[in-house]
Design a protein around this motif. Structure first.
Motif, mmCIF file in Angstrom:
data_model
loop_
_atom_site.group_PDB
_atom_site.id
_atom_site.type_symbol
_atom_site.label_atom_id
_atom_site.label_comp_id
_atom_site.label_asym_id
_atom_site.label_seq_id
_atom_site.Cartn_x
_atom_site.Cartn_y
_atom_site.Cartn_z
ATOM 1 N N GLU A 37 -8.623 -61.193 -12.078
ATOM 2 C CA GLU A 37 -8.367 -62.465 -12.190
ATOM 3 C C GLU A 37 -9.067 -63.506 -12.031
ATOM 4 O OE1 GLU A 37 -4.969 -62.231 -12.467
ATOM 5 O OE2 GLU A 37 -4.322 -60.503 -11.445
ATOM 6 N N THR A 54 -3.014 -60.851 -13.878
ATOM 7 C CA THR A 54 -1.464 -61.284 -13.916
ATOM 8 C C THR A 54 -1.806 -62.943 -14.142
ATOM 9 O OG1 THR A 54 -1.918 -62.678 -11.777
ATOM 10 C CG2 THR A 54 -0.621 -60.147 -11.609
ATOM 11 N N LYS A 56 -3.627 -65.272 -14.253
ATOM 12 C CA LYS A 56 -4.135 -66.608 -13.020
ATOM 13 C C LYS A 56 -5.295 -67.491 -13.811
ATOM 14 C CE LYS A 56 -5.439 -68.075 -8.102
ATOM 15 N NZ LYS A 56 -5.891 -66.769 -6.682
ATOM 16 N N GLU A 84 0.461 -59.158 -17.529
ATOM 17 C CA GLU A 84 1.515 -58.719 -17.213
ATOM 18 C C GLU A 84 2.649 -60.194 -16.597
ATOM 19 O OE1 GLU A 84 3.476 -56.992 -12.670
ATOM 20 O OE2 GLU A 84 3.096 -58.903 -12.482
ATOM 21 N N ARG A 87 4.573 -63.077 -12.797
ATOM 22 C CA ARG A 87 4.189 -64.133 -11.455
ATOM 23 C C ARG A 87 3.585 -65.653 -12.069
ATOM 24 N NH1 ARG A 87 1.894 -58.959 -8.894
ATOM 25 N NH2 ARG A 87 1.305 -58.180 -10.509
ATOM 26 N N GLU A 88 1.816 -65.208 -12.196
ATOM 27 C CA GLU A 88 1.350 -66.070 -12.479
ATOM 28 C C GLU A 88 1.754 -67.250 -12.986
ATOM 29 O OE1 GLU A 88 -0.674 -66.991 -9.830
ATOM 30 O OE2 GLU A 88 -0.870 -65.347 -8.572
ATOM 31 N N GLU A 113 7.608 -56.718 -13.784
ATOM 32 C CA GLU A 113 6.590 -56.312 -12.652
ATOM 33 C C GLU A 113 5.967 -54.520 -12.992
ATOM 34 O OE1 GLU A 113 5.541 -57.154 -8.713
ATOM 35 O OE2 GLU A 113 7.608 -57.326 -9.646
#
Length: 243
Positions: A37, A54, A56, A84, A87-88, A113
């Protein structure tokens, strides 16, 4: 043999993975799978990795920074990036995709997810799986080399001569004990169990072996003794009781 990226994508844990670029590079081997990340992940690469993220590092990145991030991974030796988008990062930066196409770099996305722990566990189990043709480690090549050069008898005598000079019964007993100790990494309790004797008996025999053979703790010496025992067994010098 290392799995390819295409192989990993067939694993159940990777269900739902969508390949957006670099389809022609899916045959590259994957050496490891890392979760990363950070924007400068490339400096930690050793080559052949698949990175999971994710997204980030891309959340507030400019187009130039997103493109640079992708190019740095490709130039650093990574063989793929899986994002993915849940989320971020909710959407794929166009500059990132453009850079991936330009570099013919595998860019993979999950739009649901996923568990990175499950992904890495499944991938590493496949990466570390021994090939179907793998055989158990064997001393046979070393034994063959000694035999072919006519050095087997001399090697055996150099390492086991003092014990081989004993009468048949003590010779077989001590060589059998030595073989058992070597096979159990000199675990006296386990050796006693395998031999069907008391631990004190193994300690007594071990003292005899040390007195006649010298250092038994050096791993190189232990390997030499194992080879010598194999030669003795094959030649009949150790008596049939060793088998």
């Amino acid at each position: 043999m290392l799995p390819t990226l295409a192989d990993l994508l067939t694993l159940p844990a990777f269900a739902g993975a969508e390949v957006l670029s670099g389809q022609g590079q899916l045959g590259q081997p994957i050496t490891w799978v890392h979760v990363s990340e950070i924007a400068d992940a490339a400096r930690f690469l050793s080559g052949g990795e698949l990175l999971l993220s994710t997204g980030k590092p891309l959340v507030d990145a400019t187009d130039a920074e997103a493109a640079l991030y992708l190019r740095s991974l490709a130039e650093g030796g990574a063989h793929g990036l899986a994002l993915e988008l849940v989320r971020e990062l909710r959407g794929l930066p166009p500059a990132l995709l453009a850079a991936a196409h330009a570099a013919d770099f595998p860019l993979i996305v999950f739009r649901q997810e996923v568990s990175f722990a499950q992904l890495t566990r499944a991938a590493h189990a496949r990466i570390l799986r021994p090939p179907a043709s793998a055989q158990a480690p064997s001393l046979a090549p070393l034994l063959d080399a000694l035999s072919e050069t006519g050095r087997s008898a001399g090697f055996m005598q150099a390492h086991l001569g003092a014990v081989l000079a004993l009468p048949p019964r003590p010779r077989a007993t001590l060589l059998g004990t030595l073989g058992t100790l070597l096979g159990s990494n000199f675990n006296v309790a386990e050796s006693a169990r395998r031999l069907g004797v008391r631990r004190q008996t193994v300690y007594y025999r071990l003292e005899q072996l040390r007195a006649m053979l010298g250092d038994l703790d050096d791993p190189r010496r232990q390997l030499a003794l194992q080879l010598a025992l194999e030669i003795a067994t094959a030649s009949g010098s150790a008596e049939d009781t060793l088998s």
